[in-house]
Scaffold this motif. Structure first.
Motif, mmCIF file in Angstrom:
data_model
loop_
_atom_site.group_PDB
_atom_site.id
_atom_site.type_symbol
_atom_site.label_atom_id
_atom_site.label_comp_id
_atom_site.label_asym_id
_atom_site.label_seq_id
_atom_site.Cartn_x
_atom_site.Cartn_y
_atom_site.Cartn_z
ATOM 1 N N ARG A 12 0.855 -1.183 0.000
ATOM 2 C CA ARG A 12 0.000 0.000 0.000
ATOM 3 C C ARG A 12 0.891 1.233 0.000
ATOM 4 N N GLY A 13 0.308 2.384 -0.251
ATOM 5 C CA GLY A 13 1.052 3.626 -0.092
ATOM 6 C C GLY A 13 1.560 4.222 -1.383
ATOM 7 N N HIS A 14 1.124 3.730 -2.534
ATOM 8 C CA HIS A 14 1.438 4.343 -3.811
ATOM 9 C C HIS A 14 2.944 4.425 -4.080
ATOM 10 N N PRO A 15 3.602 3.273 -4.266
ATOM 11 C CA PRO A 15 5.051 3.272 -4.450
ATOM 12 C C PRO A 15 5.515 4.046 -5.677
ATOM 13 N N PHE A 16 4.701 4.100 -6.761
ATOM 14 C CA PHE A 16 5.115 4.877 -7.923
ATOM 15 C C PHE A 16 5.255 6.353 -7.551
ATOM 16 N N LEU A 17 4.255 6.885 -6.862
ATOM 17 C CA LEU A 17 4.332 8.283 -6.431
ATOM 18 C C LEU A 17 5.443 8.485 -5.409
ATOM 19 N N ALA A 18 5.667 7.488 -4.557
ATOM 20 C CA ALA A 18 6.739 7.595 -3.569
ATOM 21 C C ALA A 18 8.087 7.713 -4.265
ATOM 22 N N GLU A 26 11.714 19.197 -3.615
ATOM 23 C CA GLU A 26 10.853 20.376 -3.473
ATOM 24 C C GLU A 26 9.400 19.955 -3.252
ATOM 25 N N LEU A 27 8.940 18.954 -3.990
ATOM 26 C CA LEU A 27 7.585 18.448 -3.804
ATOM 27 C C LEU A 27 7.428 17.855 -2.403
ATOM 28 N N ARG A 28 8.451 17.138 -1.920
ATOM 29 C CA ARG A 28 8.404 16.595 -0.556
ATOM 30 C C ARG A 28 8.294 17.699 0.484
ATOM 31 N N ARG A 29 9.060 18.769 0.304
ATOM 32 C CA ARG A 29 9.002 19.899 1.255
ATOM 33 C C ARG A 29 7.614 20.514 1.290
ATOM 34 N N ARG A 30 7.022 20.722 0.113
ATOM 35 C CA ARG A 30 5.689 21.319 0.050
ATOM 36 C C ARG A 30 4.640 20.397 0.659
ATOM 37 N N LEU A 31 4.726 19.101 0.364
ATOM 38 C CA LEU A 31 3.775 18.146 0.933
ATOM 39 C C LEU A 31 3.908 18.079 2.456
ATOM 40 N N SER A 81 -3.642 10.354 -2.535
ATOM 41 C CA SER A 81 -2.539 9.528 -3.045
ATOM 42 C C SER A 81 -1.186 10.170 -2.752
ATOM 43 N N LEU A 82 -1.093 11.485 -2.910
ATOM 44 C CA LEU A 82 0.168 12.171 -2.619
ATOM 45 C C LEU A 82 0.548 12.038 -1.142
ATOM 46 N N MET A 83 -0.416 12.210 -0.246
ATOM 47 C CA MET A 83 -0.119 12.088 1.180
ATOM 48 C C MET A 83 0.265 10.652 1.541
ATOM 49 N N LEU A 84 -0.420 9.668 0.955
ATOM 50 C CA LEU A 84 -0.050 8.273 1.204
ATOM 51 C C LEU A 84 1.330 7.965 0.641
ATOM 52 N N ALA A 85 1.657 8.544 -0.507
ATOM 53 C CA ALA A 85 2.984 8.347 -1.086
ATOM 54 C C ALA A 85 4.057 8.967 -0.208
ATOM 55 N N LEU A 86 3.786 10.135 0.357
ATOM 56 C CA LEU A 86 4.749 10.757 1.273
ATOM 57 C C LEU A 86 4.963 9.866 2.490
ATOM 58 N N GLN A 87 3.895 9.332 3.031
ATOM 59 C CA GLN A 87 4.004 8.426 4.177
ATOM 60 C C GLN A 87 4.808 7.176 3.796
ATOM 61 N N HIS A 88 4.553 6.633 2.616
ATOM 62 C CA HIS A 88 5.279 5.465 2.132
ATOM 63 C C HIS A 88 6.768 5.786 1.991
ATOM 64 N N TRP A 89 7.081 6.930 1.390
ATOM 65 C CA TRP A 89 8.478 7.328 1.181
ATOM 66 C C TRP A 89 9.182 7.541 2.529
#
Length: 172
Positions: A12-18, A26-31, A81-89
């Motif tokens: 789970r957690g959207h590994p492609f987006l992670a 920069e996207l990680r900082r903003r998220l 999906s972006l928030m789940l990807a951040l959590q996954h990353w």
């Protein structure tokens, strides 16, 4: 249980987006900033929800009698999906050094691997003068018999203050 490739439990957690987040600091900082504020990324970037009103019934003289108003959702599937990807990353970060385990555990980055083109080396140490002041205060407290018993549950903080001019300092 959902199964992914080769019969393994589906991740789970959207590994492609992670992976995309891993390549885009920069996207990680903003998220991360948006999450700390309790907002979606699009809201953080200035988006405001639109409202749509649809008249569902009219009076005999042509005026609206009933209507439905809908508001755009802030948390659409992309934002979730972006928030789940951040959590996954973030779940793949080393708890000690803070680097991503995909890089730190890759044999191609092993300092002791004669075949690797890269290797990790320690950078630093950097001295934090606030921590230095805290450490000295804690040591003084532990040496003082009248306050040593407080050392294990004392909370110290460091404050930056102006130093006295050299001519006014005490000589030891």
């Amino acid at each position: 249980m959902d199964r992914g490739r080769r019969g393994e439990p589906a991740r789970r957690g959207h590994p492609f987006l992670a992976a995309r987040l891993g390549a885009n600091p920069e996207l990680r900082r903003r998220l991360t900033a948006a999450r700390q504020l309790g907002a979606s990324l699009k809201r953080f970037d200035g988006w405001e929800p639109r409202q749509y009103t649809k008249v569902t019934a009219w009076t005999d003289d042509g005026r609206p009698a009933a209507w439905v108003t809908r508001t755009e959702p802030e948390w659409d599937s992309r934002e979730r999906s972006l928030m789940l990807a951040l959590q996954h990353w973030e779940g793949g970060l080393c708890r000690r050094c803070g680097h991503h385990l995909d890089e730190t555990m890759d044999p191609a980055n092993d300092q002791d691997n004669p075949e690797s083109a890269h290797g990790w080396v320690a950078d630093g140490p950097d001295e934090c003068f606030a921590c230095k002041a805290l450490h000295r205060a804690e040591e003084r407290q532990q040496k003082d018999e009248s306050t040593a018993h407080l050392a294990s549950y004392s909370i110290w903080s460091a404050v930056l203050v102006a130093k006295k001019p050299r001519s006014m300092r005490r000589r030891r």
